[in-house]
Design a protein around this motif. Structure first.
Motif, PDB file in Angstrom:
ATOM      1  N   ASN A 159       6.736  83.008  63.621  1.00  0.00           N
ATOM      2  CA  ASN A 159       5.489  82.405  63.848  1.00  0.00           C
ATOM      3  C   ASN A 159       5.227  82.122  65.479  1.00  0.00           C
ATOM      4  OD1 ASN A 159       4.057  82.155  61.527  1.00  0.00           O
ATOM      5  ND2 ASN A 159       5.009  80.153  61.159  1.00  0.00           N
ATOM      6  N   TYR A 160       6.117  81.921  66.225  1.00  0.00           N
ATOM      7  CA  TYR A 160       6.175  81.865  67.628  1.00  0.00           C
ATOM      8  C   TYR A 160       6.319  82.924  68.440  1.00  0.00           C
ATOM      9  CZ  TYR A 160       7.243  77.365  65.389  1.00  0.00           C
ATOM     10  OH  TYR A 160       7.296  76.275  64.728  1.00  0.00           O
ATOM     11  N   LYS A 161       5.162  83.515  69.043  1.00  0.00           N
ATOM     12  CA  LYS A 161       4.951  84.628  69.697  1.00  0.00           C
ATOM     13  C   LYS A 161       5.545  84.345  71.160  1.00  0.00           C
ATOM     14  CE  LYS A 161       3.001  86.368  66.063  1.00  0.00           C
ATOM     15  NZ  LYS A 161       2.791  85.581  64.715  1.00  0.00           N
ATOM     16  N   THR A 162       6.220  85.481  71.719  1.00  0.00           N
ATOM     17  CA  THR A 162       6.933  85.350  72.866  1.00  0.00           C
ATOM     18  C   THR A 162       6.006  85.961  74.030  1.00  0.00           C
ATOM     19  OG1 THR A 162       8.069  87.616  72.808  1.00  0.00           O
ATOM     20  CG2 THR A 162       9.185  85.377  72.117  1.00  0.00           C
ATOM     21  N   ALA A 163       6.321  85.884  75.146  1.00  0.00           N
ATOM     22  CA  ALA A 163       5.405  86.468  76.225  1.00  0.00           C
ATOM     23  C   ALA A 163       5.319  87.807  76.066  1.00  0.00           C
ATOM     24  CB  ALA A 163       5.867  86.040  77.567  1.00  0.00           C
ATOM     25  N   GLU A 164       6.329  88.584  75.832  1.00  0.00           N
ATOM     26  CA  GLU A 164       6.157  90.197  75.663  1.00  0.00           C
ATOM     27  C   GLU A 164       5.243  90.470  74.362  1.00  0.00           C
ATOM     28  OE1 GLU A 164      10.185  91.806  75.856  1.00  0.00           O
ATOM     29  OE2 GLU A 164      10.539  90.923  74.131  1.00  0.00           O
ATOM     30  N   GLU A 165       5.511  89.701  73.324  1.00  0.00           N
ATOM     31  CA  GLU A 165       4.550  89.779  72.119  1.00  0.00           C
ATOM     32  C   GLU A 165       3.282  89.573  72.596  1.00  0.00           C
ATOM     33  OE1 GLU A 165       6.956  87.182  69.310  1.00  0.00           O
ATOM     34  OE2 GLU A 165       6.740  89.105  67.962  1.00  0.00           O
ATOM     35  N   ILE A 166       2.998  88.691  73.173  1.00  0.00           N
ATOM     36  CA  ILE A 166       1.464  88.192  73.401  1.00  0.00           C
ATOM     37  C   ILE A 166       0.863  89.366  74.415  1.00  0.00           C
ATOM     38  CG2 ILE A 166       0.014  86.403  74.816  1.00  0.00           C
ATOM     39  CD1 ILE A 166       2.316  84.536  73.681  1.00  0.00           C
ATOM     40  N   VAL A 167       1.374  90.066  75.329  1.00  0.00           N
ATOM     41  CA  VAL A 167       1.180  91.226  75.957  1.00  0.00           C
ATOM     42  C   VAL A 167       0.603  92.205  74.912  1.00  0.00           C
ATOM     43  CG1 VAL A 167       1.545  93.131  77.732  1.00  0.00           C
ATOM     44  CG2 VAL A 167       2.353  90.546  78.107  1.00  0.00           C
ATOM     45  N   GLU A 168       1.377  92.447  73.990  1.00  0.00           N
ATOM     46  CA  GLU A 168       1.010  93.388  73.173  1.00  0.00           C
ATOM     47  C   GLU A 168      -0.143  92.974  72.269  1.00  0.00           C
ATOM     48  OE1 GLU A 168       2.151  96.718  71.410  1.00  0.00           O
ATOM     49  OE2 GLU A 168       2.879  96.705  73.568  1.00  0.00           O
ATOM     50  N   LEU A 169      -0.174  91.768  71.653  1.00  0.00           N
ATOM     51  CA  LEU A 169      -1.175  91.387  71.060  1.00  0.00           C
ATOM     52  C   LEU A 169      -2.524  91.289  71.766  1.00  0.00           C
ATOM     53  CD1 LEU A 169       0.672  88.404  69.147  1.00  0.00           C
ATOM     54  CD2 LEU A 169      -0.750  90.108  68.060  1.00  0.00           C
ATOM     55  N   GLU A 170      -2.335  91.094  73.063  1.00  0.00           N
ATOM     56  CA  GLU A 170      -3.507  90.953  73.719  1.00  0.00           C
ATOM     57  C   GLU A 170      -4.212  92.315  74.156  1.00  0.00           C
ATOM     58  OE1 GLU A 170      -3.812  88.026  76.723  1.00  0.00           O
ATOM     59  OE2 GLU A 170      -6.073  88.477  76.495  1.00  0.00           O
ATOM     60  N   ARG A 171      -3.233  93.297  73.881  1.00  0.00           N
ATOM     61  CA  ARG A 171      -3.682  94.789  74.141  1.00  0.00           C
ATOM     62  C   ARG A 171      -4.313  95.219  72.823  1.00  0.00           C
ATOM     63  NH1 ARG A 171      -4.229 100.111  75.029  1.00  0.00           N
ATOM     64  NH2 ARG A 171      -2.843 101.264  73.684  1.00  0.00           N
TER      65      ARG A 171
END
Ligand code: GLY
Ligand code: MN
Length: 453
Positions: A159-171
């Motif tokens: 449930n808690y997205k990390t910075a590296e996951e957020i980069v992927e999600l943003e893409r």
């Protein structure tokens, strides 16, 4: 894939949270569409991806917390596999790439589980959502419920997205926005819905992505998940598009837009559209840590009721209408959901754990479809997607039952039976102080849509 440290850290955190026993993870298999060798696109189980990162069919894994062991189970490719499908790293190489040294053949898994059970260890497994996962029950020797500590442990990490996951999600969200913009620029009166779907799916593919769920591109937006694409777009229609990209690593985007078939919306369409936009913006402005998403849902419903009251479609006090459930005539679904490696993140683990923190869900029509209700926290990624729908069968049913006559002006509603439905959807990250939209902006207002038509 992320670095092996990411997967090791995730597994360590999970071990700490569950505490003891054996955690059993079943990856996904290839699945035949119409015969065994003609398969659906392979999609790895998202929890397996999250902890083991390996995007290959036919794998399982065990984390034996009591004995501090991590094992990947799988089979090496045969020469026939290589001839037909090409080569892959060896099982050892795959395991090593995510920080695991021990591998065993897949048929050793049963033996491992039986021995662990004989020693009195608890075997934890997650809910079953594919037929092949029922093998869990034969491994364990009986039908067992999924492990709540295991579910909670996974949810409390994913449930808690990390910075590296957020980069992927943003893409994923950037590509998703480009899909929508392409569709908005492409759609024309006289086209088939499938031509709009094709235009946006081409953008996903051209960016090395897949679609994160079956594309919706329909003139019948009143049907919430309308996957039919065979209608011809006519002047005066609106086209509701709900589509998203999934990156090669499995992270998803999910946006919706509703466009006019011609160059402009009619004044009747604009009136309803403006209410939906007001509801959307009110919800977005309310997003911040500590706020219950169920309260954001209530707010978005109240704005819809207030707007519909202004048009004479609803009546009475909007807050009372929402509390009673009358809004669900026009907004019979939730406001949004968590998003991550699944477009509805972890829905297979149970919405009560993902979106309700273990609290029970409402059974009220409309509100029961709200997938997220808990207080928001930094790191949550979610969608905002209020909509307004005129569903002829629902109108007829509620009218015949005399439901909510104090809140719904049925004579007026009758005149909207041919309206269809509309929704706009964006994706947000909850930050320390509020929320940030993920991905490029897509048109939200009628003016923004018309500017691209
Ligand atoms: N985009 C489809 C859904 O959220 O249900
Ligand atoms: Mn959605």
């Amino acid at each position: 894939m992320f670095s092996k440290e990411t997967y090791k850290d995730r597994r360590e955190a999970l071990k700490k949270s569950v505490g003891s026993g054996v955690l059993l993870f079943l990856g996904n298999e290839e699945v035949g569409m119409n015969y065994a060798d003609n398969t659906y696109r392979f999609r790895q189980d998202s929890t397996f991806l999250y902890f083991f990162g390996l995007d290959y069919a036919g794998l399982a894994a065990v984390i034996d917390i009591d004995n501090d062991k991590e094992i990947i189970f799988g089979n090496e490719l045969t020469i026939d596999d290589i001839v037909w499908m090409g080569t892959q790293p060896t099982l050892k190489e795959k395991a090593f790439s995510v920080g695991i040294v021990e591998t065993q053949p897949l048929n050793s898994l049963k033996d491992y589980i039986e021995k662990a059970m004989a020693k009195g260890q608890t075997i934890h497994h997650l809910p079953v959502y594919r037929a092949e996962h029922t093998v869990i029950h034969s491994l364990i020797g009986k039908v067992t419920e999924a492990s709540i500590p295991f579910i909670k442990g996974v949810v409390n990490l994913r449930n808690y997205k990390t910075a590296e996951e957020i980069v992927e999600l943003e893409r994923a969200c950037d590509v998703t926005a480009d899909m929508h913009i392409a569709a908005i620029k492409t759609a024309r009166v006289g086209m088939k819905e499938y031509e709009v779907a094709a235009a946006l799916e081409a953008v996903a593919q051209a960016n090395g992505c897949f679609v994160s769920f079956p594309t919706i591109a329909t003139v019948n937006g009143q049907t919430l998940h309308n996957h039919y694409h065979g209608n011809t777009i006519k002047e005066g229609d609106m086209v509701l598009i709900d589509a998203g990209a999934e990156t090669a690593m499995g992270y998803c985007g999910d946006m919706s837009s509703t466009i006019c078939a011609g160059k402009t919306f009619s004044s009747r369409q604009k009136e309803i559209y403006d209410i939906q936009v007001a509801s959307h913006l009110a919800a977005v402005q309310a997003l911040k840590p500590g706020v219950r998403f169920s309260d954001v849902y209530d707010l978005s419903c109240r704005v819809i009721c207030e707007g519909l009251k202004g048009l004479g479609i609803m009546k009475g006090d909007p807050a009372e209408a929402v509390a009673a459930g009358a809004h669900a005539m026009f907004f019979p679904c939730g406001l949004g959901h968590m998003m991550g490696l699944d477009v509805h993140d972890m829905e297979n683990l149970g919405e009560v754990w993902v979106g309700y923190d273990g609290q029970p869900k409402s059974t009220q029509f409309g509100r029961k479809s709200l997938r997220l209700a808990r207080p928001l926290e930094p790191g949550f990624v979610l969608t905002i997607e209020p909509g307004i729908y005129f569903i002829p069968e629902l109108i007829d049913l509620w009218r015949s039952e005399g439901r909510f006559k104090d809140f719904i002006n049925y004579d007026k509603v009758e005149t909207y039976k041919d309206f269809s439905g509309l929704r706009n959807e964006e994706d947000y990250l909850i930050t320390e102080t509020g929320a940030r939209r993920l991905g490029k902006k897509i048109p939200l207002t009628t003016e923004e849509v018309e500017a691209l038509r």
